[in-house]
Motif scaffolding. Structure first.
Motif, mmCIF file in Angstrom:
data_model
loop_
_atom_site.group_PDB
_atom_site.id
_atom_site.type_symbol
_atom_site.label_atom_id
_atom_site.label_comp_id
_atom_site.label_asym_id
_atom_site.label_seq_id
_atom_site.Cartn_x
_atom_site.Cartn_y
_atom_site.Cartn_z
ATOM 1 N N UNK A 159 0.829 -1.213 0.000
ATOM 2 C CA UNK A 159 0.000 0.000 0.000
ATOM 3 C C UNK A 159 0.859 1.257 0.000
ATOM 4 N N UNK A 160 0.358 2.268 -0.699
ATOM 5 C CA UNK A 160 0.960 3.600 -0.636
ATOM 6 C C UNK A 160 0.284 4.351 0.506
ATOM 7 N N UNK A 161 0.780 5.543 0.901
ATOM 8 C CA UNK A 161 0.207 6.246 2.057
ATOM 9 C C UNK A 161 -1.301 6.491 2.011
ATOM 10 N N UNK A 162 -1.892 6.594 0.835
ATOM 11 C CA UNK A 162 -3.338 6.802 0.740
ATOM 12 C C UNK A 162 -4.114 5.562 1.175
ATOM 13 N N UNK A 163 -3.413 4.417 1.296
ATOM 14 C CA UNK A 163 -4.057 3.155 1.637
ATOM 15 C C UNK A 163 -4.356 2.297 0.417
ATOM 16 N N UNK A 164 -4.163 2.854 -0.765
ATOM 17 C CA UNK A 164 -4.437 2.127 -2.006
ATOM 18 C C UNK A 164 -3.419 1.007 -2.193
ATOM 19 N N UNK A 165 -3.922 -0.186 -2.537
ATOM 20 C CA UNK A 165 -3.043 -1.318 -2.836
ATOM 21 C C UNK A 165 -2.506 -1.142 -4.251
ATOM 22 N N UNK A 166 -1.168 -1.162 -4.367
ATOM 23 C CA UNK A 166 -0.529 -0.970 -5.669
ATOM 24 C C UNK A 166 0.259 -2.196 -6.124
#
Length: 143
Positions: A74-81
Motif C-alpha cells: 500500500x501507498x500512504x493513501x491506503x491504495x493497494x498498488x
C-alpha cells in the motif's frame, strides 16, 4: 529501511506498508492478478477466480513460519498498488524465493525495489535466512 518493531505480518518502508493479504481484499488482489499485462502467464479472468487464488495463497502461507507469505503493498493513501511474497520456491523447494507484481499504472516508480528490499532485510535479519532467490523469466525485462 524497514521498521523491525512491527509484527512480522507488517513491514513499513519510507513510502509503503506491506501487510499480509486478507480475504476481504480480493478486489484489490484481482486488480493485480486479473490483469493479463501484469500476470501474463495466467491472469485470473474473474473476481471469483482471484478470490479462490487469494484464499489458496493465504491457506498455504498459514502453514509457513511467521514472516513468510504474500503481502499487499500500500501507498500512504491506503491504495493497494502491488503484491510481494517471501515463500518456499515452487521451482526449487529447498530454497526461499521473493517475488512481486505491481499494478501497471504504478510500475516504474521504484515500489517493487523498495518492497523487495524490505522483504530481503526481513528475511536475512529476522528470519535468519542464508539465501533468498528471485527466479525471473528472462523476457520479464522490468523485473
Amino acid at each position: 529501511m524497514s521498521d523491525d518493531s512491527r509484527p512480522l505480518s507488517q513491514i513499513q518502508t519510507q513510502r509503503l506498508l506491506l501487510s499480509h493479504w486478507t480475504l476481504d481484499e480480493a478486489a484489490d488482489f484481482h486488480r493485480i492478478w486479473g490483469d493479463p499485462e501484469v500476470i501474463w502467464w495466467g491472469a485470473s479472468p474473474s473476481l471469483k477466480e482471484s478470490e479462490e487464488r487469494l484464499k489458496a495463497i493465504i491457506e498455504r502461507a498459514a502453514a509457513w513460519p511467521e514472516g513468510y507469505g504474500g503481502f499487499a503493498v500500500r501507498i500512504p493513501s491506503g491504495k493497494v498498488v502491488g503484491n510481494v511474497m517471501l515463500q518456499p520456491a515452487k521451482s526449487v523447494p529447498s530454497e526461499i524465493e521473493i517475488g512481486w507484481h505491481f499494478v501497471k499504472a504504478q510500475q516504474g516508480q521504484g515500489f517493487a525495489t523498495e518492497a523487495a528490499q524490505a522483504l530481503l532485510v526481513r528475511g536475512f535479519r529476522l528470519l535468519d535466512l542464508p539465501r533468498i532467490i528471485a527466479p525471473i523469466v528472462p523476457d520479464n525485462v522490468a523485473s
